[in-house]
Design an enzyme around this catalytic site. Structure first.
Site: not given
Ligand SMILES: *Cc1c(COP(=O)(O)O)cnc(C)c1O
Length: 385
Positions: A36, A138, A167, A226, A277, A324, A326
């Site tokens: 997943k 869940r 689970h 699993r 920054y 930042c 990028d």
């Protein structure tokens, strides 16, 4: 054209980790490999192919779309959907031969209808697995409802109960409290299985073991395990390599992904000059600063700094100031010899030249390796090596 910021996927390490799993489970126990979230960020198809070659019969995904991607890549293994989907995705599940976890009447009835559209005329049965909530909070039915839900699956006419699962909530904890909670969940799961048997049905493949339980509780392997994070070379929670060694278990793993980039500038800064920054960090001395073209839009989360280190030419250097979108900046000190275009490795297995793993980065950011790996964003090219 290829950007220098990329993820290398060491395919042999995937196979190595599967070998470790195989070595620790009994011969008849099946493997359902969790691929997943794009194979925990490694590429779902790459992970799925390695899993199938290593003998996994099932693959686990989180959405119909993830399952369809595997089918479109030609993958024939069974696919289990671990999360819920909306009714408008039921037909895609049936058409792509994706097996859902079910537990409520409406869901069972809705999926049965889609299965009838696909297979109604042939009389072929469509498999489903019954999810039981034993304390994860869940999805799943309560253990005492399992018999009635299994009967609803049988009575649908088109579905068949192929397996039952639960689970664990704290199986990656090692405290006595966590261990006894896990044992209690396991007992409740066995009760649910008994309820189904008493109602006259075969529970099929019983499965509950995630990575932590595979490594710590062989009696809980049942009919299928699993694994997720251990496929990708990381230990879950408190079940660390060190902890396992203490218990006499031998479970070596190799990280599969390396995240690398290149130094694109080396600049001289004066004592007192600020970096990035917010001016959260200033040079305490005259120093060289390297600029790397990797940032939070690549998955290098802002909260990794301070604390994050980058390996360049076999040495670690600290990231300084805010990361930042990028880019980020690294303090080299003086006389490091680091030059523009030198390779910089953010995390990975030792063979990648990294001195840091995704686990180290997770610690710097107060998170877990799972989040570091799945945060590596789409614009980072995955290259299988
Ligand atoms: C993700 C997942 C797993 C695998 O978990 P790991 O901790 O990565 O081994 C197993 N079962 C279910 C239901 C899951 O959602």
């Amino acid at each position: 054209m290829e950007r220098c910021t990329k993820a290398l996927i060491y395919r042999d390490n995937l196979k190595y980790n599967f070998d470790q799993i195989r070595r620790h489970i009994a011969p008849g126990v099946r493997i359902c490999a969790a691929v997943k979230a794009d194979g925990y960020g490694h590429g779902a198809v790459t992970a799925a192919e390695a899993a199938v070659e290593s003998g996994a019969e099932f693959l686990a995904v989180a959405s119909a779309e993830e399952g369809a991607e595997l089918r479109e890549a030609g993958i024939k293994a069974r696919i289990l959907l671990l999360s819920l989907c909306t009714p408008d995705e039921f037909q895609a599940l049936a058409d792509f031969d994706i097996t859902p976890l079910v537990f409520s009447r409406e869901y069972i009835d809705g999926f049965a209808k889609a299965a009838r559209t696909r297979f109604g005329r042939t009389g072929q049965k469509t498999p489903v697995h019954l999810a039981v909530d034993t304390g994860m909070g869940r999805i799943g039915c309560l253990p005492q409802e399992a018999g009635a839900e299994a009967a609803a699956i049988r009575d649908s006419g088109t579905l068949e109960l192929e397996g039952m699962c639960t689970h664990f909530a704290v199986s990656d904890g090692v405290s006595p409290d966590d261990r006894s909670y896990t044992a209690r969940q396991f007992d409740l799961f066995l009760e649910a299985v008994e309820n189904v048997r008493r109602a006259g049905m075969n529970p099929g493949i019983r499965h509950c073991a995630n990575s932590a339980v595979i490594m710590t509780e062989p009696r809980m392997h049942l009919d299928m395990v699993r694994p997720g994070i251990i496929i990708y070379g990381y230990y879950p929670g408190d079940v660390t390599e060190q902890y396992l060694r203490g218990t006499g278990a031998d479970f070596p793993l190799r990280p599969v992904m390396a995240l690398e980039t290149r130094v694109l500038a080396v600049r001289k800064f004066r004592a007192g000059d600020s970096v990035s920054y917010g001016r959260t960090w200033s040079c305490g001395r005259d120093t060289e600063i390297a600029v790397l073209p990797v940032g939070y839009a690549d998955g290098i989360l802002r909260r990794f700094s301070p604390g994050m280190q980058v390996t360049i030419n076999g040495r670690n250097y600290p990231v300084r100031g805010r990361i930042c979108m990028d880019q980020c900046m690294v303090e080299l000190g003086n006389g490091s010899g680091v030059r523009p275009l030198d390779r910089a490795v953010i995390f990975g297995p030792a063979m990648s030249g990294a001195l840091r793993t995704a686990e180290d980065l997770a610690e710097a950011g107060g998170t877990i390796s799972y989040e570091v790996l799945t945060s590596v964003s789409r614009r980072v090219t995955r290259t299988v090596v």
